[in-house]
Design an enzyme around this catalytic site. Structure first.
Site, PDB file in Angstrom:
ATOM      1  N   ASP A 308      -2.285   4.284  -7.491  1.00 40.34           N
ATOM      2  CA  ASP A 308      -3.498   5.098  -7.340  1.00 40.34           C
ATOM      3  C   ASP A 308      -3.480   5.915  -6.047  1.00 40.34           C
ATOM      4  OD1 ASP A 308      -6.003   6.072  -7.990  1.00 40.34           O
ATOM      5  OD2 ASP A 308      -7.067   4.379  -7.101  1.00 40.34           O
ATOM      6  N   GLU A 311      -2.457  11.615  -5.254  1.00 42.73           N
ATOM      7  CA  GLU A 311      -2.416  13.102  -5.385  1.00 42.73           C
ATOM      8  C   GLU A 311      -1.819  13.738  -4.143  1.00 42.73           C
ATOM      9  OE1 GLU A 311      -5.117  11.175  -5.939  1.00 42.73           O
ATOM     10  OE2 GLU A 311      -4.828  11.156  -8.100  1.00 42.73           O
ATOM     11  N   ASP A 406     -10.948   9.121 -12.738  1.00 46.97           N
ATOM     12  CA  ASP A 406     -12.333   8.646 -12.629  1.00 46.97           C
ATOM     13  C   ASP A 406     -13.290   9.443 -13.500  1.00 46.97           C
ATOM     14  OD1 ASP A 406     -11.199   6.925 -10.874  1.00 46.97           O
ATOM     15  OD2 ASP A 406     -11.999   7.871  -9.074  1.00 46.97           O
TER      16      ASP A 406
HETATM   17  C1  GLC Z   1      -9.995   5.208  -7.413  1.00 44.64           C
HETATM   18  C2  GLC Z   1      -9.393   4.889  -8.780  1.00 44.64           C
HETATM   19  C3  GLC Z   1     -10.251   3.859  -9.470  1.00 44.64           C
HETATM   20  C4  GLC Z   1     -10.358   2.622  -8.597  1.00 44.64           C
HETATM   21  C5  GLC Z   1     -10.920   2.979  -7.218  1.00 44.64           C
HETATM   22  C6  GLC Z   1     -10.881   1.802  -6.246  1.00 44.64           C
HETATM   23  O1  GLC Z   1     -11.220   5.847  -7.543  1.00 44.64           O
HETATM   24  O2  GLC Z   1      -9.240   6.028  -9.564  1.00 44.64           O
HETATM   25  O3  GLC Z   1      -9.710   3.533 -10.719  1.00 44.64           O
HETATM   26  O4  GLC Z   1     -11.177   1.664  -9.198  1.00 44.64           O
HETATM   27  O5  GLC Z   1     -10.155   4.028  -6.645  1.00 44.64           O
HETATM   28  O6  GLC Z   1      -9.585   1.373  -6.024  1.00 44.64           O
END
Ligand code: GLC
Length: 649
Positions: A308, A311, A406
């Site tokens: 995650d 980007e 998200d």
């Molecule tokens: C980002 C991710 C999401 C996750 C959050 C906390 O927003 O896209 O899926 O729950 O971070 O880690």
């Protein structure tokens, strides 16, 4: 036929794996011109032309009429006119009087104006003069896509358990929280294969650590769950917390593994753990180092991961305090512009010796993190792994899947999930899905049931939501058996879904297609965006509206209508044309093409109980080629297909 045109001195993106003949780009002079530091391509569009592709972008399956910007960006406000999402997939197909595809192979920002002004012109603006352009000519849009998929290498192949149902929530903090989720699913007989661990499993959100107070014995915990057929899937973020004494941080600094700022020291950006450094994933030696860090997890028996914030997402930097946003203040409508200064402030050293700002190679960052993890997991494990990432570009599809970031608990986002699936498939991302039920906002019972009925058919089927939202696990709602019914259908369909996914991946074909690809001569099918083909036999027509008790379905040919409810399957033969179909919330209706079959298995509480060979065949066909394997062995080939015959006909 694919032709390659090389402009300037392109950055190696590793997207295309086949050798493609190079032609002189002078041949394209009519369509392309230099403009300052950018390269612009344009061509006329006939009135009826449809444009497919562009992977993770907003709006419908037909991209015509919109403007899209490839520049990976973390923005949860997924409106129709949002120009950029988390992934950048620069391949599209024009299906009109002329049919051709184009892939703009560059990690720099690219703007696709797909006739936004309605003047019959498509134009592409690349913010670089160093790029490769691949032009694909073919007989049909589907043919063009197949040729393109053949050139970019085979999709990532996940293990069978990754096709099971996954439960996730940002907010599960302890081993006890997770055990409770597992127990509640078991108690309500809701099938489950994995539970995701969001950032709270870590020690202060530091990658490659485990919070010992919350998870005193991660290996023992994972082993206990595995005995019940359940996997744990931890999150891994891109940034490494600045904290001397942490061996990963210390080694990264010592070896010069991090991106630099313009002063030549390690660039600092704030993300979840506070100030971090970003590993320079564009370097092979850094990828190797980062991939090796997953050993901390594989030593605990973990085999699935989500990457995650790659980007990369940035809250603030050493140069920009939180909240200051010069471009937004100027009212720039393109949200990515807001953080442009951040991306221009840090630098990569490429393996060819060149230095590039992140802005110039931006869209490769997440993809190369996926590659680092994927290659690391191949070294660390002797079986297939689950991996999905938020950021991506074409090429990353060989190492992992993606989820679409998200989203929110809205009907619009459910519809967008449907639109995304074929477009992602066209760009190689077969293993993908959305946060089922929605990430932001509060999900209703009705929305979750309808969303699950769509996710039954998407390779990644994960219920995930944010920490500040209503609890979204199926057992939190009235009559959990209704949810159980829908998720059970996923398991009963797995012999088909797994087989079709693996065949598509091994043949470098699509798994989920628009109707138009299978019914090319059908003018009505060409315009339909809310029905999809899943594998060779199935058409889905999900209910996507609040309060709707059913919907109108268009059948391009006579098909078998299959209704699944608590009692099992009921099949009827239906004719071609439009049909009104009622679908109560606790049922799913789908269609089997004329002359095709779908193998369905028995119910299972997770994939470890599933026998892919113990199937009955639904539909009007006589034989089905079923791909079967043990679900984890790495060597996968079409030789594992067995022919199943419909003996009772
Ligand atoms: C980002 C991710 C999401 C996750 C959050 C906390 O927003 O896209 O899926 O729950 O971070 O880690």
């Amino acid at each position: 036929m694919i032709t390659q045109f090389i402009y300037g001195h392109p950055v190696e993106t590793f997207a295309v794996t086949e050798k493609i003949p190079v032609a002189d780009h002078e041949a394209l002079r009519r369509f392309s011109r230099k403009k300052g530091t950018v390269q612009v391509f344009s061509c006329p569009l006939d009135e009826d032309a449809v444009i497919y592709g562009l992977g993770e972008t907003m709006r419908g399956i037909n991209k015509r009429g919109g403007r899209y910007i490839s520049f990976n960006y973390d923005d949860p406000h997924h409106r129709d006119d949002m120009p950029s999402m988390y992934g950048s997939h620069n391949f599209f197909v024009v299906d009109g009087a002329e049919t051709f595809g184009a892939f703009f192979d560059t990690p720099a920002k690219v703007t696709f104006d797909m006739d936004a002004r309605g003047e019959g012109v498509l134009s592409v603006l690349c913010e670089t003069q160093d790029l490769r352009l691949y032009v694909v000519e073919g007989e049909s849009a589907y043919d063009v896509v197949k040729q393109f998929l053949g050139s970019i290498g085979r999709s990532f192949l996940p293990p069978l358990w990754a096709f099971g149902y996954g439960q996730s929530r940002w907010g599960y903090k302890t081993a006890r929280d997770i055990s409770r989720v597992a127990a509640r699913h078991e108690e309500k007989s809701i099938p489950l294969d994995y539970i995701c661990m969001d950032i709270d499993y870590m020690d202060r959100f530091i990658d490659f650590t485990v919070n010992r107070r919350r998870f005193p014995d991660m290996a023992g915990f994972a082993a206990g769950l595995k005995e019940k057929g359940l996997h744990l899937v931890p999150i891994v973020d891109a940034g490494i917390k600045i904290e001397p004494g942490n061996p990963v941080y210390d080694e990264g600094v010592r070896e010069g593994y991090f991106c630099k700022n313009h002063e030549g020291t390690d660039f600092k950006a704030e993300v979840w753990p506070g100030m971090t450094h970003f590993p320079d994933f564009l370097q092979e030696r850094v990828r190797r180092w980062f991939g090796d860090q997953y050993k901390v997890y594989t030593d605990c028996g973990l085999e699935g991961f989500w990457n995650d914030m790659n980007e990369p997402a940035i809250f603030s930097t050493e140069y920009r305090a939180k909240g200051t946003n010069p471009d937004a203040e100027r009212g720039d409508p393109d949200q990515p512009e807001r953080h442009i200064a951040d991306f221009k402030d840090f630098f990569h050293r490429l393996d060819d010796g060149r230095e590039k700002s992140n802005y110039e190679v931006h869209n490769l960052y997440g993809a190369m993190m996926t590659r680092a993890s994927g290659e690391g997991l191949e070294r660390l494990l002797d079986k297939r792994y689950l991996l999905f990432s938020r950021a991506s570009c074409i090429g990353a599809h060989r190492y992992g899947g993606i989820w679409t970031g998200d989203n929110a608990s809205t009907w619009e986002m459910l519809r967008q999930n449907v639109y995304h699936m074929p477009s992602l498939n066209m760009c190689g991302f077969l293993f993908s899905g959305a946060d089922t039920g929605g990430f932001g906002g509060n999900c209703t019972r009705e929305l979750l049931l309808r969303w699950l009925a769509v996710s039954v058919f998407t390779p990644l089927m994960r219920n995930h939501t944010a920490i500040f939202t209503r609890n979204q696990e199926c057992y939190r709602f009235r009559d959990p058996q209704d949810f159980r019914t829908i998720i059970s259908l996923r398991y009963r369909l797995l012999p088909y879904l797994y087989s079709e996914f693996m065949k598509a991946a091994l043949r470098q074909d699509m798994f989920i297609k628009p109707l138009a690809f299978d019914f090319p001569g059908d003018g009505k099918a060409r315009r339909i965006e809310d029905q999809l083909m899943v594998g060779e036999s199935v058409m889905i027509a999900p209910v996507l509206e609040q309060g709707a008790r059913g919907r109108i379905v268009y059948l391009p040919e006579p098909m078998t209508e299959v209704r699944y409810n608590r009692e099992g399957f009921t099949c009827i033969d239906v004719g071609a044309g439009e049909r009104t179909v009622m679908t109560p919330l606790n049922q799913v209706v789908f269609y089997i093409r004329k002359g095709k079959l779908v193998p369905v298995g028995r119910e299972a509480s997770n994939t470890s109980e599933l026998d892919l060979l113990d199937v009955e065949l639904l539909g009007s066909g006589t034989a089905y080629e079923q791909y079967v394997d043990d679900g984890y062995t790495r060597s996968c080939s079409l030789e594992r297909c067995v022919i199943r015959r419909r003996e009772d006909r």
